[in-house]
Each structure stands twice: as structure tokens, then as C-alpha cells.
Scaffold this motif. Structure first.
Motif, PDB file in Angstrom:
ATOM      1  N   PHE A  45       0.829  -1.201   0.000  1.00 28.12           N
ATOM      2  CA  PHE A  45       0.000   0.000   0.000  1.00 28.12           C
ATOM      3  C   PHE A  45       0.867   1.257   0.000  1.00 28.12           C
ATOM      4  N   ALA A  46       1.914   1.255   0.819  1.00 30.48           N
ATOM      5  CA  ALA A  46       2.813   2.409   0.900  1.00 30.48           C
ATOM      6  C   ALA A  46       3.544   2.637  -0.415  1.00 30.48           C
ATOM      7  N   LYS A  47       3.931   1.574  -1.102  1.00 35.60           N
ATOM      8  CA  LYS A  47       4.613   1.721  -2.394  1.00 35.60           C
ATOM      9  C   LYS A  47       3.673   2.293  -3.452  1.00 35.60           C
ATOM     10  N   GLN A  48       2.402   1.912  -3.404  1.00 38.68           N
ATOM     11  CA  GLN A  48       1.449   2.476  -4.349  1.00 38.68           C
ATOM     12  C   GLN A  48       1.328   3.990  -4.149  1.00 38.68           C
ATOM     13  N   LEU A  49       1.321   4.419  -2.891  1.00 40.56           N
ATOM     14  CA  LEU A  49       1.274   5.852  -2.616  1.00 40.56           C
ATOM     15  C   LEU A  49       2.542   6.546  -3.113  1.00 40.56           C
ATOM     16  N   ALA A  50       3.689   5.908  -2.851  1.00 40.37           N
ATOM     17  CA  ALA A  50       4.971   6.548  -3.129  1.00 40.37           C
ATOM     18  C   ALA A  50       5.203   6.778  -4.612  1.00 40.37           C
ATOM     19  N   GLU A  51       4.614   5.952  -5.479  1.00 37.57           N
ATOM     20  CA  GLU A  51       4.884   6.113  -6.911  1.00 37.57           C
ATOM     21  C   GLU A  51       3.824   6.925  -7.642  1.00 37.57           C
ATOM     22  N   GLY A  52       2.835   7.412  -6.931  1.00 33.49           N
ATOM     23  CA  GLY A  52       1.801   8.186  -7.595  1.00 33.49           C
ATOM     24  C   GLY A  52       2.269   9.592  -7.949  1.00 33.49           C
ATOM     25  N   ASP A  53       2.130   9.982  -9.211  1.00 28.94           N
ATOM     26  CA  ASP A  53       2.313  11.390  -9.585  1.00 28.94           C
ATOM     27  C   ASP A  53       1.145  12.210  -9.052  1.00 28.94           C
ATOM     28  N   VAL A  54      -0.020  11.566  -9.045  1.00 28.93           N
ATOM     29  CA  VAL A  54      -1.238  12.157  -8.487  1.00 28.93           C
ATOM     30  C   VAL A  54      -1.779  11.185  -7.446  1.00 28.93           C
ATOM     31  N   ILE A  55      -2.049  11.686  -6.247  1.00 30.19           N
ATOM     32  CA  ILE A  55      -2.713  10.888  -5.214  1.00 30.19           C
ATOM     33  C   ILE A  55      -4.122  11.441  -5.088  1.00 30.19           C
ATOM     34  N   ALA A  56      -5.100  10.628  -5.456  1.00 33.62           N
ATOM     35  CA  ALA A  56      -6.491  11.077  -5.538  1.00 33.62           C
ATOM     36  C   ALA A  56      -7.304  10.436  -4.418  1.00 33.62           C
ATOM     37  N   LEU A  57      -7.711  11.260  -3.457  1.00 35.80           N
ATOM     38  CA  LEU A  57      -8.530  10.789  -2.336  1.00 35.80           C
ATOM     39  C   LEU A  57      -9.978  10.716  -2.792  1.00 35.80           C
ATOM     40  N   ALA A  67       4.041  14.590  -5.282  1.00 38.45           N
ATOM     41  CA  ALA A  67       2.725  14.258  -5.848  1.00 38.45           C
ATOM     42  C   ALA A  67       1.741  15.419  -5.726  1.00 38.45           C
ATOM     43  N   ARG A  68       0.842  15.490  -6.708  1.00 38.70           N
ATOM     44  CA  ARG A  68      -0.326  16.354  -6.563  1.00 38.70           C
ATOM     45  C   ARG A  68      -1.352  15.559  -5.757  1.00 38.70           C
ATOM     46  N   VAL A  69      -1.866  16.151  -4.690  1.00 37.59           N
ATOM     47  CA  VAL A  69      -2.867  15.484  -3.860  1.00 37.59           C
ATOM     48  C   VAL A  69      -4.180  16.236  -4.012  1.00 37.59           C
ATOM     49  N   LEU A  70      -5.224  15.530  -4.374  1.00 36.54           N
ATOM     50  CA  LEU A  70      -6.534  16.158  -4.528  1.00 36.54           C
ATOM     51  C   LEU A  70      -7.614  15.199  -4.052  1.00 36.54           C
ATOM     52  N   SER A  71      -8.784  15.729  -3.804  1.00 39.39           N
ATOM     53  CA  SER A  71      -9.909  14.905  -3.371  1.00 39.39           C
ATOM     54  C   SER A  71     -11.056  15.050  -4.366  1.00 39.39           C
ATOM     55  N   TYR A  72     -11.882  14.034  -4.445  1.00 40.04           N
ATOM     56  CA  TYR A  72     -12.998  14.013  -5.390  1.00 40.04           C
ATOM     57  C   TYR A  72     -13.943  12.895  -5.000  1.00 40.04           C
ATOM     58  N   SER A  73     -15.025  12.786  -5.691  1.00 41.83           N
ATOM     59  CA  SER A  73     -15.952  11.670  -5.515  1.00 41.83           C
ATOM     60  C   SER A  73     -16.257  11.056  -6.871  1.00 41.83           C
ATOM     61  N   ALA A  74     -15.878   9.809  -7.037  1.00 38.62           N
ATOM     62  CA  ALA A  74     -16.202   9.113  -8.284  1.00 38.62           C
ATOM     63  C   ALA A  74     -17.705   8.876  -8.399  1.00 38.62           C
ATOM     64  N   ALA A  75     -18.379   8.743  -7.252  1.00 37.10           N
ATOM     65  CA  ALA A  75     -19.817   8.455  -7.266  1.00 37.10           C
ATOM     66  C   ALA A  75     -20.630   9.667  -7.690  1.00 37.10           C
ATOM     67  N   THR A  76     -20.282  10.863  -7.172  1.00 41.50           N
ATOM     68  CA  THR A  76     -21.055  12.066  -7.490  1.00 41.50           C
ATOM     69  C   THR A  76     -20.406  12.912  -8.578  1.00 41.50           C
ATOM     70  N   THR A  77     -19.143  12.626  -8.899  1.00 38.87           N
ATOM     71  CA  THR A  77     -18.278  13.334  -9.861  1.00 38.87           C
ATOM     72  C   THR A  77     -17.811  14.689  -9.335  1.00 38.87           C
ATOM     73  N   GLU A  78     -18.090  15.030  -8.079  1.00 34.05           N
ATOM     74  CA  GLU A  78     -17.553  16.261  -7.506  1.00 34.05           C
ATOM     75  C   GLU A  78     -16.027  16.196  -7.520  1.00 34.05           C
ATOM     76  N   GLY A  79     -15.377  17.201  -8.098  1.00 38.38           N
ATOM     77  CA  GLY A  79     -13.921  17.237  -8.163  1.00 38.38           C
ATOM     78  C   GLY A  79     -13.323  16.419  -9.290  1.00 38.38           C
ATOM     79  N   LEU A  80     -14.152  15.732 -10.064  1.00 39.77           N
ATOM     80  CA  LEU A  80     -13.626  14.897 -11.148  1.00 39.77           C
ATOM     81  C   LEU A  80     -12.942  15.743 -12.210  1.00 39.77           C
TER      82      LEU A  80
END
Length: 373
Positions: free
Chosen positions: A143-155, A179-192
């Protein structure tokens, strides 16, 4: 230039929901979109769902993109040549990491004149993040390696976690400053829109991830994987496919909670004359989530279950058998398994692994450069 978007992230993070939401958004922009799902085995619930949402859907099974790189090349070529794809969204296996070296750099170095590859996006479920950060297990390492290699970390799941994501985002930004860190909702598309805009920007760093492949392999093998098909038939009167699916996953949830099993993800789809039903579960003991439903009753249906659970394969097989039968008794259906037994993934052996800054000959031995012909 064809734009390839690679989605990473742990099981249950919402990669498929994100992929489909982005696919619809790109289509609304007038772009020809294709998606590629990926798994260690065939018969994916995600592929079935995607085919009900988008026109061009492909699946690569039998291993992750890194170990099936030539299949990925061939699939991209087919989607471009035969379907005219302009944007290809590829969803990696949820237990995969080291994608920068094994997928992104090979694609960029071999096909940089016909493809652009978006910054790698690691999708995160905040609930899983709280549970896994600081976990010294092999799964925590992955899990930590997946975070570490993200150019974008999408919450993901901002609609559920709300303002708490601001503090989580700051912590992740400090821990992974590249990394660019941003938040969004795939369900509602807010922040998509912001997430999709990040895919058009250059990667912030050429990340050279150090990966202990023995620990990586141990993390994947810690999970029993099951892609399983169940034929359902009415025992007397017509039954509800949606009710069967909900009861089956509820049984899985309760059984895993009693046994102390970590659920990577559990998904079930049911195809019947009533339509497609799809439900999911990402944590033992928690309620089942309805992703797509179809009211009505039927006499026959076909269910596909995809489960990734931290237990022995034989234990998962027995758990699913009990769940399918118990759900059948409750809704008046006879459940008959037709294929699928649990397994543990084999050791990951990528086709290519290119360190940051390394040269990669255009005429790599044995490589046909199929996208260029």
C-alpha cells in the motif's frame, strides 16, 4: 496523439467507478474513449459493468500489466486501429505496484511518438488509508509503495468523508511532496474535473521506486483471489436477483468479520432478464454497497463473484459456498457453482523494468514495436 491514463490504487479504492465516470466525461467532450480492465484471472465483475456503461471495453487477465506488457501493447494497438480510441483508461490490478518502471517508462520510451502517458494516478479510499498507514505487514508495504509512486494521489469518496479530507491531504502532501494530492468523488463526480485536468499536466517527478519483490509477492499471496460463477434458478416462484446478491455479500461480510479476515474487495454482479445488478463490499462487517440494481423477479440468472480476502484459498471457497447457498435459501433460489476456485497470485515477473534516467534501445531485442507498424 492517443492519451493513455493509468489508474493505480489498492483493492476497493474506487478505480472502476473513477474509470467509468471519467470515461463518460471524456465521451461528453466528444472524445472516443476505451477502457482496459486488468486482473489475475478472467470473468471480472468490473468488465461486465464497464460494458454496460461504455462502448469500447477490453480486459487483460492472467497477470498484472507489468507481467502482461505485450498483451497491453497489443490491446492498445487494437483499440487505436480498430476502434479509433483517442483516450485509453487502463485500470491496474489493485495489488500491483512499481508501475512507473514496468509500464509507464516502457510505454513512453517505446511509443512516445504515438502515445502520451498521463501522470500515474494512485486512487485512495480514506478509510483504507487510516487502517493501512503505519502497517508493517507485507500488505501495508504494498500500500505504501502504491502511494509513493503516484504522480497524483487522488482521495476518493469526498461525498462520504467531507472536510476531513483536507487534513488527510495535507499529511499526504507532506509525506509525498512530489505528488499532486486532490480529493474528489467518483460516485457524485464532484472534483472529477480537477482530477482529469491533472492527467493533462506533466508528471512532477521521474520516480525511481525501490521495491523488494519478495515482499511484493508475499503481499499478493497474502490474499486469496476468487473469480467465481454461480447459476441461479428459482426453487419455486420467481426470485429477486438484487436480493440474492445483497444477501450473499452480507453473508460474506459477516463471515469475514467473525473470522477476522481483511477484505480487499468483494464484488458481485448478476445478469438476468431483469437487467444487471452490481454490489460491492470493501470492509468486513460493513454494509453492502449497491452500485447498480434492477428491480423485478426472474426464474434464472447468472452471478459472478470477485473476492480478494486475506485468508487461505480453501477457506474462501467454503465461505463463498455457504454465502451462495444461504442467500438462495432466503430468496427462493437454487445456487449451482459452475467454475472458479480460489488461488494465490504467482510471483510478479515484469516484462520490462526501467530505472529512472536509464536508456532503452528503440530496437530492444525481440521487440516488434507493434504500435509503430
Amino acid at each position: 496523439m492517443v492519451h493513455v491514463v493509468l489508474l493505480s490504487g489498492f483493492l476497493g479504492a474506487g478505480k472502476t467507478t473513477t474509470m467509468l465516470a471519467a470515461g463518460r466525461a471524456f465521451t461528453a467532450q466528444g472524445k472516443n474513449v476505451a477502457v482496459i480492465t486488468n486482473d489475475q484471472a478472467a470473468d471480472l465483475v468490473d468488465t461486465t459493468l464497464a460494458k454496460n456503461e461504455l462502448d469500447d471495453v477490453a480486459e487483460i487477465s492472467g497477470g498484472c500489466f507489468c507481467c502482461r506488457f505485450e498483451n497491453l501493447e497489443a490491446m492498445i494497438k487494437q483499440l487505436i486501429d480498430e476502434r479509433g480510441a483517442e483516450v485509453i483508461i487502463a485500470e491496474a490490478v489493485g495489488s500491483c505496484t512499481d508501475l512507473q518502471a514496468t509500464v509507464v517508462r516502457p510505454l513512453r520510451k517505446l511509443y512516445g511518438d504515438v502515445l502520451t502517458v498521463a501522470p500515474v494516478t494512485t486512487i485512495v479510499d480514506p478509510s483504507r488509508l487510516r487502517a493501512m498507514i503505519g502497517d508493517e505487514s507485507d500488505l501495508g508495504y504494498l500500500f505504501a509503495k502504491q502511494l509513493a509512486e503516484g504522480d497524483v494521489i487522488a482521495l476518493n469518496k469526498s461525498d462520504v468523508h467531507g472536510s476531513s479530507l483536507r487534513a488527510i491531504g495535507k499529511e499526504l502532501g507532506a509525506a509525498f511532496p512530489h505528488a499532486r494530492v486532490l480529493s474528489y468523488s467518483a460516485a457524485t463526480t464532484e472534483g472529477l474535473d480537477a482530477l482529469m485536468a491533472a492527467w493533462d499536466e506533466p508528471a512532477t517527478a521521474d520516480i525511481d521506486l525501490e521495491v523488494d519483490y519478495d515482499r511484493y509477492a508475499a503481499a499478493e499471496a497474502a490474499l486469496a483471489w476468487l473469480n467465481h460463477t454461480v447459476e441461479l434458478g428459482a426453487s419455486d416462484a420467481p426470485f429477486s436477483p438484487a436480493s440474492w446478491a445483497e444477501r450473499a455479500l452480507a453473508e460474506v461480510s459477516a463471515d469475514c468479520a467473525r473470522s477476522g479476515y481483511l477484505v480487499g474487495h468483494a464484488k458481485v454482479s448478476v445478469e438476468s432478464p431483469a437487467g444487471l445488478v452490481k454490489l460491492s463490499l470493501t470492509e468486513a462487517g460493513k454494509p453492502v454497497q449497491t452500485d447498480r440494481t434492477a428491480p423485478g423477479t426472474v426464474l434464472i440468472a447468472t452471478a459472478t463473484l470477485n473476492l480478494r480476502v486475506n485468508c487461505e484459498p480453501a477457506a474462501l471457497d467454503e465461505l463463498v459456498r455457504r454465502a451462495a447457498e444461504a442467500a438462495g435459501h432466503e430468496v427462493g433460489a437454487v445456487a449451482r457453482s459452475t467454475n472458479g476456485a480460489s488461488f494465490q497470485p504467482s510471483y510478479p515477473r515484469p516484462t520490462h523494468r526501467i530505472p529512472a534516467g536509464a536508456s532503452f534501445p528503440r530496437e530492444s531485442p525481440g521487440h516488434s514495436h507493434r504500435l509503430l507498424t
